[in-house]
Design an enzyme around this catalytic site. Sequence first.
Site, PDB file in Angstrom:
ATOM      1  N   GLN A 178      35.090  25.485  39.044  1.00 14.93           N
ATOM      2  CA  GLN A 178      34.614  26.827  38.716  1.00 14.93           C
ATOM      3  C   GLN A 178      34.329  27.008  37.226  1.00 14.93           C
ATOM      4  O   GLN A 178      34.003  28.101  36.786  1.00 14.93           O
ATOM      5  CB  GLN A 178      35.653  27.855  39.175  1.00 14.93           C
ATOM      6  CG  GLN A 178      35.864  27.873  40.671  1.00 14.93           C
ATOM      7  CD  GLN A 178      36.983  28.788  41.105  1.00 14.93           C
ATOM      8  OE1 GLN A 178      37.615  29.473  40.305  1.00 14.93           O
ATOM      9  NE2 GLN A 178      37.249  28.811  42.409  1.00 14.93           N
ATOM     10  N   HIS A 247      39.776  29.029  38.452  1.00 19.23           N
ATOM     11  CA  HIS A 247      40.321  30.269  37.886  1.00 19.23           C
ATOM     12  C   HIS A 247      40.299  30.279  36.353  1.00 19.23           C
ATOM     13  O   HIS A 247      41.332  30.408  35.699  1.00 19.23           O
ATOM     14  CB  HIS A 247      41.750  30.513  38.399  1.00 19.23           C
ATOM     15  CG  HIS A 247      41.830  30.676  39.883  1.00 19.23           C
ATOM     16  ND1 HIS A 247      43.018  30.906  40.534  1.00 19.23           N
ATOM     17  CD2 HIS A 247      40.879  30.635  40.854  1.00 19.23           C
ATOM     18  CE1 HIS A 247      42.790  30.997  41.835  1.00 19.23           C
ATOM     19  NE2 HIS A 247      41.490  30.825  42.043  1.00 19.23           N
ATOM     20  N   GLU A 340      41.079  42.844  43.748  1.00 19.48           N
ATOM     21  CA  GLU A 340      41.546  44.099  43.157  1.00 19.48           C
ATOM     22  C   GLU A 340      40.592  44.657  42.111  1.00 19.48           C
ATOM     23  O   GLU A 340      39.921  43.910  41.401  1.00 19.48           O
ATOM     24  CB  GLU A 340      42.909  43.884  42.479  1.00 19.48           C
ATOM     25  CG  GLU A 340      44.025  43.503  43.420  1.00 19.48           C
ATOM     26  CD  GLU A 340      45.354  43.304  42.721  1.00 19.48           C
ATOM     27  OE1 GLU A 340      46.357  43.093  43.421  1.00 19.48           O
ATOM     28  OE2 GLU A 340      45.397  43.358  41.463  1.00 19.48           O
ATOM     29  N   TYR A 350      50.559  43.274  35.967  1.00 19.23           N
ATOM     30  CA  TYR A 350      49.787  43.572  37.178  1.00 19.23           C
ATOM     31  C   TYR A 350      50.260  42.779  38.398  1.00 19.23           C
ATOM     32  O   TYR A 350      49.625  42.813  39.440  1.00 19.23           O
ATOM     33  CB  TYR A 350      48.292  43.417  36.885  1.00 19.23           C
ATOM     34  CG  TYR A 350      47.857  44.549  35.988  1.00 19.23           C
ATOM     35  CD1 TYR A 350      47.346  45.720  36.508  1.00 19.23           C
ATOM     36  CD2 TYR A 350      48.093  44.482  34.614  1.00 19.23           C
ATOM     37  CE1 TYR A 350      47.030  46.789  35.694  1.00 19.23           C
ATOM     38  CE2 TYR A 350      47.783  45.551  33.791  1.00 19.23           C
ATOM     39  CZ  TYR A 350      47.262  46.708  34.333  1.00 19.23           C
ATOM     40  OH  TYR A 350      46.971  47.779  33.533  1.00 19.23           O
ATOM     41  N   TYR A 361      45.297  30.843  51.395  1.00 16.48           N
ATOM     42  CA  TYR A 361      44.137  30.569  52.231  1.00 16.48           C
ATOM     43  C   TYR A 361      44.509  29.942  53.578  1.00 16.48           C
ATOM     44  O   TYR A 361      43.700  29.960  54.505  1.00 16.48           O
ATOM     45  CB  TYR A 361      43.142  29.690  51.479  1.00 16.48           C
ATOM     46  CG  TYR A 361      42.516  30.418  50.311  1.00 16.48           C
ATOM     47  CD1 TYR A 361      41.675  31.503  50.526  1.00 16.48           C
ATOM     48  CD2 TYR A 361      42.785  30.047  49.000  1.00 16.48           C
ATOM     49  CE1 TYR A 361      41.120  32.199  49.474  1.00 16.48           C
ATOM     50  CE2 TYR A 361      42.232  30.731  47.941  1.00 16.48           C
ATOM     51  CZ  TYR A 361      41.398  31.810  48.172  1.00 16.48           C
ATOM     52  OH  TYR A 361      40.847  32.500  47.132  1.00 16.48           O
TER      53      TYR A 361
END
Length: 471
Positions: A178, A247, A340, A350, A361
């Site tokens: 990613q 991520h 979110e 958070y 998953y």
Amino acid sequence: MRNQIALSCLPLFLCTIAHAQDQDIDPNALYQQHCAQCHGVNLEGGNAQSMLNGIWLHGEGMGYVSRNIKHGITYLGMPAYENVLSDPEIRAITGFILSAERAAGVEKPPPPESGQSLDYEFKVDVWVEDVEIPWDIAWLDDSTALITERPGGVRVVKDGVLLPDPIANTPEVLHEGQGGMMAVAVDPEYDENGWVYLGYTHALADGDRRPNAMTKIVRGKIENHAWTNEEVVFEAPHETYLSGRIHYGVRIVFDEAGYLYFAIGERGMQHHAQELERPNGKVHRVHRDGRIPEDNPFVGVDGAIKSIYSYGNRNPQGLSFDPNTGLLWSAEHGPMGGDELNVIRSGRNYGWPEITYGRNYNGTLVSDETHRDGMEQPAWYWNPSTAVCGIAFYEGEQFPLWEGKLLVSALRNEQVSLVSVYEDRVIHEEIILRAIGRVRHAAPGPDGAVYVLTNSPDQVLRVSVIRKRGY
């Protein structure tokens, strides 16, 4: 005509493929028993969508379709089959559906040429093609935009025309998983200082081994179509770099006081999001030259990374300031379920991974808690996940009834939503575009049109007003 011919042959094809599977599992029979009532005997649709029109509203491919069957899409009335079908049976049904789609010669339809929301009819044009995984967009002036390409390029669009060559000498990125070239932002005082900011995946050289990497923020200037005068705004301690492929975050925004905010995902290391000595799983705040503000919440905490503004954030890929309230909103990838929208406040936790509305998953629990004292609740969450990505509050003259509403993009659901907020609450969500490709970002341009960056296909769409509805 091709699809009509293929559809007429499907009954024979379905019987043939069933016998090609494991002899103990008949996917055709399983499909007819559990799926045909809604999706049609020949996958042509009925009470639910067709499987043969090239449109997958909740993620395409083996992984997404299998998870949708297993865990359901309850708000649409699709039940979960995890207690009815085994994993091999679910995989067999999924393979059966996808094979039927291939046999029918189905192709993904192009984006729509127009659309409508509650308030407007609008036109959808392909503004830019010939870009590779476009990720972010920022405007130097009313006619000049910068677009990042995740493999490493920064492209220039001038008067609606994509210049043929990327900007020279931009930082080398690690385009793996990613990671890559991601965020771009223009200094609030760009007309005076010329600074442009980039957020990308920075790797440490380590011979033939997979390099460790982390998100890095730099600024520079663009002169003669080349990147110059580079300065480091944020580079994490090298001992915190990680070898994972996922991520990274990242967006870059500025508040009215000129502070720079950026996000780094937890890099797949869930517990790091709770550790203040780690940069990942956090939203950061710095001066535009990288200095640490004296009132950052963890400046006085031994061992803490001083740029941290909030923590317990899984993988934020959207940041935007509400122009009416000055609140910082963040869009955060959750696991399976639990994407979110958060209002980011100084020093707040958070919760990831201690509290979450999502699951791993494979369906197992990340945590059995959704609330805990001292941890923030999301302003909104999506379950099932949409794979929420970039966000931007609308400001512009073309769609005045959208003023102050939040444009929210999504990868999995291939959509753009318009979210109404009041102070720190979400009031309403309206989907204004669907099935247009994996949407990395949707943001207003200087002309008030909305520019939508998509992958598969790789392009930038321009959404402009045709007329108001009902006026």
